[in-house]
Write an enzyme that holds these catalytic residues in place. Structure first.
Site, PDB file in Angstrom:
ATOM      1  N   PHE A  18      46.448  36.850  30.907  1.00 57.73           N
ATOM      2  CA  PHE A  18      47.282  37.803  32.125  1.00 57.73           C
ATOM      3  C   PHE A  18      48.316  37.883  30.558  1.00 57.73           C
ATOM      4  CE2 PHE A  18      50.953  38.605  34.568  1.00 57.73           C
ATOM      5  CZ  PHE A  18      50.819  39.904  34.391  1.00 57.73           C
ATOM      6  N   GLY A  43      41.036  31.780  31.861  1.00 58.29           N
ATOM      7  CA  GLY A  43      41.127  33.245  30.507  1.00 58.29           C
ATOM      8  C   GLY A  43      39.993  34.098  30.956  1.00 58.29           C
ATOM      9  N   VAL A  70      42.263  23.372  23.616  1.00 61.39           N
ATOM     10  CA  VAL A  70      43.426  23.353  23.402  1.00 61.39           C
ATOM     11  C   VAL A  70      43.514  21.555  23.463  1.00 61.39           C
ATOM     12  CG1 VAL A  70      44.160  25.506  22.399  1.00 61.39           C
ATOM     13  CG2 VAL A  70      45.068  24.317  24.789  1.00 61.39           C
ATOM     14  N   TYR A 164      50.875  21.380  38.144  1.00 64.27           N
ATOM     15  CA  TYR A 164      51.177  22.459  37.473  1.00 64.27           C
ATOM     16  C   TYR A 164      52.608  21.876  36.885  1.00 64.27           C
ATOM     17  CZ  TYR A 164      52.160  27.095  35.741  1.00 64.27           C
ATOM     18  OH  TYR A 164      52.447  28.928  35.423  1.00 64.27           O
ATOM     19  N   ARG A 205      46.970  35.378  43.321  1.00 61.91           N
ATOM     20  CA  ARG A 205      48.530  35.415  43.635  1.00 61.91           C
ATOM     21  C   ARG A 205      49.528  36.625  44.306  1.00 61.91           C
ATOM     22  NH1 ARG A 205      50.024  33.857  37.995  1.00 61.91           N
ATOM     23  NH2 ARG A 205      48.418  34.348  36.833  1.00 61.91           N
TER      24      ARG A 205
HETATM   25  N1  UDP Z   1      51.688  34.767  49.368  1.00 64.19           N
HETATM   26  C1  UDP Z   1      51.796  35.460  50.382  1.00 64.19           C
HETATM   27  N2  UDP Z   1      50.005  36.073  50.778  1.00 64.19           N
HETATM   28  C2  UDP Z   1      49.065  36.317  50.004  1.00 64.19           C
HETATM   29  C3  UDP Z   1      49.681  35.393  48.405  1.00 64.19           C
HETATM   30  C4  UDP Z   1      50.871  34.992  48.416  1.00 64.19           C
HETATM   31  O1  UDP Z   1      52.427  35.686  51.356  1.00 64.19           O
HETATM   32  O2  UDP Z   1      47.879  36.978  49.585  1.00 64.19           O
HETATM   33  C5  UDP Z   1      53.491  34.204  48.717  1.00 64.19           C
HETATM   34  C6  UDP Z   1      53.625  32.926  48.479  1.00 64.19           C
HETATM   35  O3  UDP Z   1      53.169  32.354  49.673  1.00 64.19           O
HETATM   36  C7  UDP Z   1      53.881  32.536  47.761  1.00 64.19           C
HETATM   37  C8  UDP Z   1      54.693  33.951  47.313  1.00 64.19           C
HETATM   38  O4  UDP Z   1      53.847  34.998  47.760  1.00 64.19           O
HETATM   39  O5  UDP Z   1      55.461  32.128  49.066  1.00 64.19           O
HETATM   40  C9  UDP Z   1      53.841  33.823  46.077  1.00 64.19           C
HETATM   41  O6  UDP Z   1      53.014  33.246  45.464  1.00 64.19           O
HETATM   42  P1  UDP Z   1      52.304  33.744  43.987  1.00 64.19           P
HETATM   43  O7  UDP Z   1      50.980  32.750  44.214  1.00 64.19           O
HETATM   44  O8  UDP Z   1      52.374  35.032  43.857  1.00 64.19           O
HETATM   45  O9  UDP Z   1      52.959  32.533  42.838  1.00 64.19           O
HETATM   46  P2  UDP Z   1      53.786  31.695  43.551  1.00 64.19           P
HETATM   47  O10 UDP Z   1      55.770  32.241  42.910  1.00 64.19           O
HETATM   48  O11 UDP Z   1      54.587  30.421  44.959  1.00 64.19           O
HETATM   49  O12 UDP Z   1      53.916  30.368  41.870  1.00 64.19           O
END
Ligand code: UDP
Length: 336
Positions: A18, A43, A70, A164, A205
């Protein structure tokens, strides 16, 4: 602003990801020669479709693409002694579901690969510049809000996110060692939640999930009660300031947050996305259990980025969201 890149050879790891693919698109007109590397674990080659033919041969004279991992020594994928001027190390699974699916690949790419790449640059071009994709996850579940670069974080070293978080933190350590002990010009951008075109619609996400679910007509899967917060930066703002961080003189050894400080709860995020896609329709949320170690809040302190880079996010959430929805719409149509 970007004259520094003229005539330079820039290695972009994670070039099909991304952020990597958006960096490549921004770099191509800037007069650098770009070598993109990706093993396509997370990717997507279609992110580079504008620049590559079906055989992955570049259609653009100043861009080449190498399919490689890598986490292997640099000599396994670059011609011997190839001179690189700038490394942008952006390879890594980045969504929680993806890095939890590939925990070993994730901790190796942020640690071992960072070491290999920094070591290569130091040996072959000690004047080179190394930019590492750090993360707001380095702050863990923060007890300081918003998060300045001086905050050391609150990270579980042995939880589901640690492959991570901790490897990104070790990547920062490696940058620090190469800067302090070996004099290499390393720089760290701590990237907060970012969204926009070229995101993988299936990476789990929050933004891609909600957009794809809203395009389907709902419901939107909200984890917990939706009170957790995130602050979303549009990809064009992020890429602009990563390149400013890369090009500006005098930033060796610096760590800078890049993110948009406008903070939303997850429930607000869901409602805004629902309203942008299905205006006037009833909002439906499907509340699900929270994943473990999910940070309760996140918002960048961007004082340092403002001072050093003149950082001022240009794209408001509503505008960036529209562009992101337009990117996802045909993808949704193709799979539905
Ligand atoms: N989240 C959610 N529903 C979804 C995906 C994520 O409520 O379908 C919430 C997740 O629990 C977190 C926030 O959204 O609190 C952001 O999640 P993401 O996976 O985007 O990345 P993070 O910021 O946690 O690394």
């Amino acid at each position: 602003m970007f004259e520094f890149l003229q005539g330079k050879t820039v290695l972009v790891t994670g070039a099909a990801g991304f952020i990597g693919s958006n960096l490549v698109a921004k770099l191509i007109p800037l007069g650098a020669h770009i070598i993109g590397v990706d093993n396509l674990l997370t990717g997507r080659i279609e992110n580079l479709a504008g620049f590559l033919d079906d055989a992955r041969i570049s259609r653009v004279s100043n861009f080449e693409f190498i399919t490689a991992d890598v986490t292997q020594p640099v000599a396994s994928y670059l011609p011997e002694g190839k001179k690189i001027d700038v490394v942008l190390h952006f390879a890594s699974p980045a969504s929680p579901p993806r890095y939890q699916k590939y925990p070993v690949e994730t901790y190796l790419v942020n640690s071992l690969a960072t070491h290999y790449l920094a070591e290569y640059l130091h040996k072959t071009n000690p004047e080179g510049r190394f930019v590492f994709a750090g993360t707001s996850e380095a702050y863990g579940d923060p007890q300081v809000h918003p998060q300045p670069e001086t905050y050391w974080g609150n990270v579980n070293p042995n939880g589901k996110r640690s492959c991570y978080d901790e490897s990104k933190r070790l990547g920062e350590t490696i940058c620090g060692v190469f800067y302090r002990d070996f004099g290499l010009d390393t720089r760290i951008v701590r990237i907060f939640n970012t969204y926009g075109p070229n995101m993988d619609p299936t990476d789990g996400r929050v933004i891609p999930n909600f957009v794809m679910q809203a395009l389907k007509g709902g419901p939107l899967t909200v984890y917990g009660d939706g009170s957790y917060t995130r602050s979303y930066c549009y990809i064009d703002d992020l890429v602009e300031y990563i390149l400013r961080m890369t090009c500006k003189e005098g930033l060796a050894g610096e760590t800078v947050n890049i993110g948009n400080p406008q903070e939303f709860t997850i429930l607000q995020t869901a409602q805004l996305i629902h309203e942008a896609i299905n205006p006037g329709a009833e909002f439906k949320a499907d509340f699900k259990p929270l994943p473990s170690d999910d940070p309760t809040k996140r918002k960048p302190d961007i004082t340092k980025a403002k001072q050093l880079l003149g950082f001022e996010p240009q794209v408001q959430f509503a505008e960036g969201l529209q562009k992101t929805i337009e990117y996802f719409r045909p993808i949704y149509a193709a799979v539905s």
